[in-house]
Write a protein that holds these residues in place. Structure first.
Motif, mmCIF file in Angstrom:
data_model
loop_
_atom_site.group_PDB
_atom_site.id
_atom_site.type_symbol
_atom_site.label_atom_id
_atom_site.label_comp_id
_atom_site.label_asym_id
_atom_site.label_seq_id
_atom_site.Cartn_x
_atom_site.Cartn_y
_atom_site.Cartn_z
ATOM 1 N N HIS A 147 -21.279 -13.510 -0.417
ATOM 2 C CA HIS A 147 -20.860 -13.873 -1.777
ATOM 3 C C HIS A 147 -19.939 -15.088 -1.829
ATOM 4 O O HIS A 147 -19.518 -15.488 -2.913
ATOM 5 N N GLY A 148 -19.591 -15.658 -0.688
ATOM 6 C CA GLY A 148 -18.791 -16.876 -0.665
ATOM 7 C C GLY A 148 -17.360 -16.713 -1.130
ATOM 8 O O GLY A 148 -16.754 -17.659 -1.643
ATOM 9 N N LEU A 149 -16.792 -15.542 -0.951
ATOM 10 C CA LEU A 149 -15.435 -15.281 -1.425
ATOM 11 C C LEU A 149 -14.402 -15.566 -0.340
ATOM 12 O O LEU A 149 -14.710 -15.565 0.859
ATOM 13 N N GLN A 150 -13.164 -15.811 -0.775
ATOM 14 C CA GLN A 150 -12.061 -16.038 0.147
ATOM 15 C C GLN A 150 -11.458 -14.691 0.555
ATOM 16 O O GLN A 150 -10.991 -13.949 -0.304
ATOM 17 N N VAL A 151 -11.451 -14.421 1.843
ATOM 18 C CA VAL A 151 -11.026 -13.091 2.290
ATOM 19 C C VAL A 151 -9.935 -13.151 3.347
ATOM 20 O O VAL A 151 -9.632 -12.131 3.985
ATOM 21 N N ASP A 152 -9.305 -14.324 3.508
ATOM 22 C CA ASP A 152 -8.285 -14.422 4.557
ATOM 23 C C ASP A 152 -7.080 -13.540 4.237
ATOM 24 O O ASP A 152 -6.539 -12.868 5.113
ATOM 25 N N ARG A 153 -6.650 -13.544 2.974
ATOM 26 C CA ARG A 153 -5.589 -12.639 2.536
ATOM 27 C C ARG A 153 -5.987 -12.076 1.184
ATOM 28 O O ARG A 153 -6.342 -12.824 0.272
ATOM 29 N N VAL A 154 -5.921 -10.752 1.055
ATOM 30 C CA VAL A 154 -6.464 -10.088 -0.123
ATOM 31 C C VAL A 154 -5.399 -9.220 -0.789
ATOM 32 O O VAL A 154 -4.363 -8.894 -0.194
ATOM 33 N N ALA A 155 -5.678 -8.855 -2.024
ATOM 34 C CA ALA A 155 -4.884 -7.837 -2.707
ATOM 35 C C ALA A 155 -5.638 -6.512 -2.632
ATOM 36 O O ALA A 155 -6.842 -6.486 -2.367
ATOM 37 N N VAL A 156 -4.917 -5.434 -2.855
ATOM 38 C CA VAL A 156 -5.532 -4.105 -2.858
ATOM 39 C C VAL A 156 -5.002 -3.333 -4.057
ATOM 40 O O VAL A 156 -3.793 -3.277 -4.281
ATOM 41 N N ALA A 157 -5.927 -2.756 -4.835
ATOM 42 C CA ALA A 157 -5.563 -1.857 -5.932
ATOM 43 C C ALA A 157 -6.242 -0.522 -5.686
ATOM 44 O O ALA A 157 -7.370 -0.474 -5.186
ATOM 45 N N GLY A 158 -5.550 0.565 -6.012
ATOM 46 C CA GLY A 158 -6.159 1.871 -5.806
ATOM 47 C C GLY A 158 -5.602 2.898 -6.760
ATOM 48 O O GLY A 158 -4.471 2.763 -7.254
ATOM 49 N N TRP A 159 -6.399 3.931 -7.016
ATOM 50 C CA TRP A 159 -6.047 4.978 -7.964
ATOM 51 C C TRP A 159 -6.158 6.338 -7.292
ATOM 52 O O TRP A 159 -7.155 6.642 -6.625
ATOM 53 N N SER A 160 -5.128 7.171 -7.460
ATOM 54 C CA SER A 160 -5.108 8.517 -6.910
ATOM 55 C C SER A 160 -5.273 8.465 -5.388
ATOM 56 O O SER A 160 -4.445 7.869 -4.707
ATOM 57 N N MET A 161 -6.329 9.072 -4.831
ATOM 58 C CA MET A 161 -6.564 8.957 -3.396
ATOM 59 C C MET A 161 -6.600 7.496 -2.981
ATOM 60 O O MET A 161 -6.120 7.119 -1.910
ATOM 61 N N GLY A 162 -7.165 6.649 -3.843
ATOM 62 C CA GLY A 162 -7.218 5.218 -3.556
ATOM 63 C C GLY A 162 -5.858 4.559 -3.601
ATOM 64 O O GLY A 162 -5.623 3.559 -2.923
ATOM 65 N N GLY A 163 -4.936 5.111 -4.423
ATOM 66 C CA GLY A 163 -3.572 4.599 -4.426
ATOM 67 C C GLY A 163 -2.884 4.852 -3.103
ATOM 68 O O GLY A 163 -2.178 3.993 -2.567
ATOM 69 N N TYR A 164 -3.107 6.055 -2.557
ATOM 70 C CA TYR A 164 -2.621 6.340 -1.204
ATOM 71 C C TYR A 164 -3.273 5.386 -0.203
ATOM 72 O O TYR A 164 -2.603 4.815 0.667
ATOM 73 N N GLY A 165 -4.596 5.195 -0.327
ATOM 74 C CA GLY A 165 -5.301 4.295 0.581
ATOM 75 C C GLY A 165 -4.795 2.869 0.507
ATOM 76 O O GLY A 165 -4.745 2.162 1.524
ATOM 77 N N ALA A 166 -4.414 2.424 -0.685
ATOM 78 C CA ALA A 166 -3.873 1.078 -0.835
ATOM 79 C C ALA A 166 -2.577 0.924 -0.049
ATOM 80 O O ALA A 166 -2.342 -0.095 0.610
#
Length: 275
Positions: free
Chosen positions: A142-161
């Motif tokens: 997809h040609g995206l920049q992935v060297d440094r990323v943000a992470v968002a998560g909800w519930s179990m995903g909030g813990y995962g973040a």
């Protein structure tokens, strides 16, 4: 009788007896204020899949983004909750509608992490899948920049973040954890969600509260409703963080109404971090 009724209500209020959710609704504790949202409907998320060695299966993913023009776009990983999926993840908190009406310089990218609480298990490593397989795919396909990323998560995903920040810190630009499903100890985790951790030792390795000091200096926000059943454990985490002010408690429960209410400010924070 009045004393007995009052005592019973108090036990329900402290989640000793069942019915706290009903009580919270009745008392207006779940009435998170609805956000003002852009009128225009967003385009549907793009979807795809890939073969994951880390998870040992085909993994589905979904992408949602702002109009990009010729701008290179970064990535905000979206980590879904227990029993959820990538499409639900990218739609949580009205993120697609907010992105479509903004100049946010990122793509919201979600992959299926299963129900294993995002940490490595013997035959399934959803967190490793995100950072060693999904991010390279986002760059190559997809040609995206992935060297440094943000992470968002909800519930179990909030813990995962939060766990991703501890595990892949050098690759993290910002973390937005909503209602993180954090347990007070292994016994608590086993009672609420058996199988979330394989053993006491597994819990000890992935206990974000015990490792709170390691989050020092990391751009981070944690949002949770004051009536959320995970609020007591998150207060315990807050008290151990180097900067407790990153945790915000506002009116709300563990539901979409609360996540919608904090969505606009989260997208604003993520936009600034990834600019």
């Amino acid at each position: 009788m009045a004393v007995a009724a009052g005592t019973g209500l108090e036990l329900v209020d402290h989640a000793v007896l069942p019915g706290k959710g009903t009580l919270d609704e009745a008392l207006g504790r779940c009435d998170a204020p609805p956000p003002a949202l852009p009128a225009a409907a967003p385009p549907p998320p793009a979807t795809g899949s890939f073969e994951s060695r880390r998870r040992g299966r085909t993994v589905a993913y979904a992408l949602s983004s702002a109009p990009s023009g010729d701008r290179p776009l970064g990535v905000c990983l979206a980590l879904h909750g227990f029993g959820s999926n990538p499409l639900q993840a990218v739609n949580t908190g009205n993120y697609p509608r907010l992105l479509a009406a903004s100049s946010a310089p990122f793509v919201l990218a979600a992959a299926d992490g299963g129900d294993g609480y995002w940490h490595p298990h013997a035959t399934d490593d959803p967190l490793g899948m995100l950072f060693t397989e999904f991010l390279p795919l986002l760059a190559s396909r997809h040609g995206l920049q992935v060297d440094r990323v943000a992470v968002a998560g909800w519930s179990m995903g909030g813990y995962g973040a939060l766990l991703s920040a501890l595990t892949y810190r050098s690759q993290i630009r910002y973390v937005a954890a909503s209602s993180p499903a954090i347990f007070r100890d292994y016994a608590d985790a086993e009672r609420v969600n058996p199988g979330a951790y394989d053993s006491q030792a597994d819990w000890d390795r992935h206990d974000v509260t015990a490792r709170a000091a390691e989050l020092a200096g990391l751009p981070l926000r944690i949002d949770i409703g004051a009536a959320d059943p995970f609020a007591p454990a998150v207060r315990r985490l807050r008290d151990r963080l180097p900067d407790p002010s990153v945790v915000t408690f506002t009116t709300g429960c563990h539901d979409g109404r609360y996540w919608d209410s904090v969505g606009p400010s989260q997208v604003e924070s993520l936009t600034k971090a990834l600019a």
